[in-house]
Design an enzyme around this catalytic site. Sequence first.
Site, PDB file in Angstrom:
ATOM      1  N   CYS A 107      -4.719  -4.043   8.185  1.00  0.00           N
ATOM      2  CA  CYS A 107      -5.143  -2.863   7.424  1.00  0.00           C
ATOM      3  C   CYS A 107      -4.573  -2.922   6.000  1.00  0.00           C
ATOM      4  O   CYS A 107      -3.359  -2.825   5.806  1.00  0.00           O
ATOM      5  CB  CYS A 107      -4.672  -1.602   8.144  1.00  0.00           C
ATOM      6  SG  CYS A 107      -4.865  -0.080   7.198  1.00  0.00           S
TER       7      CYS A 107
ATOM      8  N   CYS B   2      -2.660   0.242   5.059  1.00  0.00           N
ATOM      9  CA  CYS B   2      -1.343   0.266   5.715  1.00  0.00           C
ATOM     10  C   CYS B   2      -0.365  -0.629   4.955  1.00  0.00           C
ATOM     11  O   CYS B   2       0.783  -0.248   4.720  1.00  0.00           O
ATOM     12  CB  CYS B   2      -1.461  -0.207   7.167  1.00  0.00           C
ATOM     13  SG  CYS B   2      -2.586   0.764   8.188  1.00  0.00           S
TER      14      CYS B   2
END
Length: 189
Positions: A72, A75
């Site tokens: 991600c 993230c």
Amino acid sequence: MNPNPSESPTNNRFRNILLALVAIALGISLFFSSQTQTSANSLETQAQQSTALEVALSNGKPTLTEFYADWCNTCQAMAEDLAAVKQKYQDSVNFVMLNVDNTKWLPEILRYQVDGIPHFVFINQTGEAIAEAIGEQPRPILEANLDALIAQNALPYANSTGQVSQVERSISAAKNSKDDPRSHSAQVQ
């Protein structure tokens, strides 16, 4: 002929080799210093240092649970800010990280209805999920939410989840009752 005897081909070659070695040494040191800094803030390192979910839900401290994945980009972009937030609040908040790629966390993914990452679940001191936030969260927003969580106030920048009523059961029970005014089969007398 060479007008400057100090610049002989041997001296030039030695100087060039020395400059190349210094450049290589600087490059290597920069590489390793950036790797050390990145790995300290990496998602994997933070996940290893996070509080176990079972402990967080039972130790009487509020908890921020982050659902994430190594792939991600958001993230990863938040990792450095999260590391700083975790350092600042480590004494008063549990930080739990659950990787959505690990099937072990499927019950929690379903329970908290994780349908995008990063997905943050704010859990109060008694282990009850009270709010959530999905997507990139700037550091000041996270800190404001954590301050409110610690103070047991409403979180200013998160969606409140709270308790819900079992509406479906009430409606289906009402449909079976002839005396209920919501029932279309009720006859007016």
